[in-house]
Design a protein around this motif. Structure first.
Motif, PDB file in Angstrom:
ATOM      1  N   SER A 199      18.734  26.453  29.736  1.00 16.17           N
ATOM      2  CA  SER A 199      18.413  25.574  28.625  1.00 16.17           C
ATOM      3  C   SER A 199      16.941  25.742  28.292  1.00 16.17           C
ATOM      4  O   SER A 199      16.139  26.145  29.134  1.00 16.17           O
ATOM      5  N   ARG A 200      16.636  25.402  27.051  1.00 15.38           N
ATOM      6  CA  ARG A 200      15.314  25.722  26.509  1.00 15.38           C
ATOM      7  C   ARG A 200      14.211  25.043  27.294  1.00 15.38           C
ATOM      8  O   ARG A 200      13.210  25.657  27.655  1.00 15.38           O
ATOM      9  N   ALA A 239      14.168  18.340  26.817  1.00 18.89           N
ATOM     10  CA  ALA A 239      14.983  18.264  25.594  1.00 18.89           C
ATOM     11  C   ALA A 239      16.429  18.026  26.002  1.00 18.89           C
ATOM     12  O   ALA A 239      17.252  18.934  26.026  1.00 18.89           O
ATOM     13  N   ASP A 250      19.489  19.200  24.197  1.00 21.43           N
ATOM     14  CA  ASP A 250      19.734  20.630  24.078  1.00 21.43           C
ATOM     15  C   ASP A 250      20.961  21.041  24.891  1.00 21.43           C
ATOM     16  O   ASP A 250      21.195  20.552  25.981  1.00 21.43           O
ATOM     17  N   HIS A 307      14.474  31.091  28.017  1.00 15.49           N
ATOM     18  CA  HIS A 307      14.537  29.668  28.334  1.00 15.49           C
ATOM     19  C   HIS A 307      13.808  29.358  29.627  1.00 15.49           C
ATOM     20  O   HIS A 307      13.776  30.174  30.561  1.00 15.49           O
TER      21      HIS A 307
END
Lengths: 115, 116
Positions: A94-95, A99, A102, A29
């Motif tokens: 988080s990615r 986003a 997410d 990530h």
């Protein structure tokens, strides 16, 4: 399994003695976060990295620093721990930054005790 | 700044019964994201359910569902058929959609006990 790993799970330090907490992730990530969670309180964001871009929260004390040498690892350094810094420290990833729907993936936390 | 309030520090429910955890929030933004996270004792926090504010339909994940009332700024979590493994601290969280404000703002949590 892909995951967020924090070491150590329990850390005891002395008042004023520098301490480093470690977080690693196998999720690849882009974003890594450090939260402080005191007993019976909500987790509070200290800072986060988007890739190598460091973002400090305005009310995070100067005593707290962070390093992210590569995508997988992130460190929390407490330069001179005080009794008020005793808490659970949570690392999350988080990615991507944009986003927003997410989820954040959390590690199990490191419980810091200051003597 | 956004705030998240969980007014129930502790809740308990009989196994197999239904329980609802409350969460209210304050924001001036019209679009945002809401989450419920579960933190079992000595284990990591995991996502239970999420809701996009622009979606009117309430999110559902198996036994977990939300009642999202945008006008009232309320986001409650309903757990049906409660199981022993549901015992945990539950946190409601808010996230802004704007770049540069990615942090999660958490409530203070509700500790849920399941009574066998």
């Amino acid at each position: 399994d892909a995951m967020v790993i924090q070491n150590p799970r329990y850390q005891v330090t002395q008042f004023g003695k520098p301490v480093t907490l470690s977080c690693s992730q196998t999720l690849n990530h882009n974003v890594m976060y450090w939260y402080q969670q005191k007993s019976s309180q909500a987790p509070k964001l200290l800072f986060h990295y988007y890739d190598k871009d460091f973002n400090n929260e305005a009310d995070t004390p100067d005593n707290f620093q962070s390093r992210r040498p590569n995508t997988s690892f992130c460190f929390l350094d407490i330069r001179s721990p005080g009794l008020g810094d005793a808490a659970m420290y949570l690392c999350a990833t988080s990615r991507d930054r944009v986003a927003h729907r997410d989820e954040q993936f959390f590690g199990p936390g490191t419980r810091l005790t200051v003597l | 700044a956004q705030t998240v309030t969980q007014s129930q520090p502790e809740m308990s429910v009989q196994e197999a019964e239904t329980v609802t955890l409350s969460c209210t929030y304050d924001t001036s933004e019209s679009d945002y994201y809401l989450f419920w996270y579960k933190q079992p004792p000595s284990r990591q926090m995991i996502l239970v359910i999420r809701q996009e504010a622009y979606k009117q339909q309430n999110a559902t994940e198996n036994r977990f569902s939300v009642n999202f009332q945008k006008a009232a700024k309320s986001f409650s979590l309903k757990i049906s058929d409660s199981q022993l493994g549901d015992a945990a601290m539950y946190f409601c969280a808010y996230r802004s959609p704007f770049f540069g404000n990615e942090k999660l703002t958490f409530g203070t949590g509700t500790r849920l006990t399941i009574i066998p």
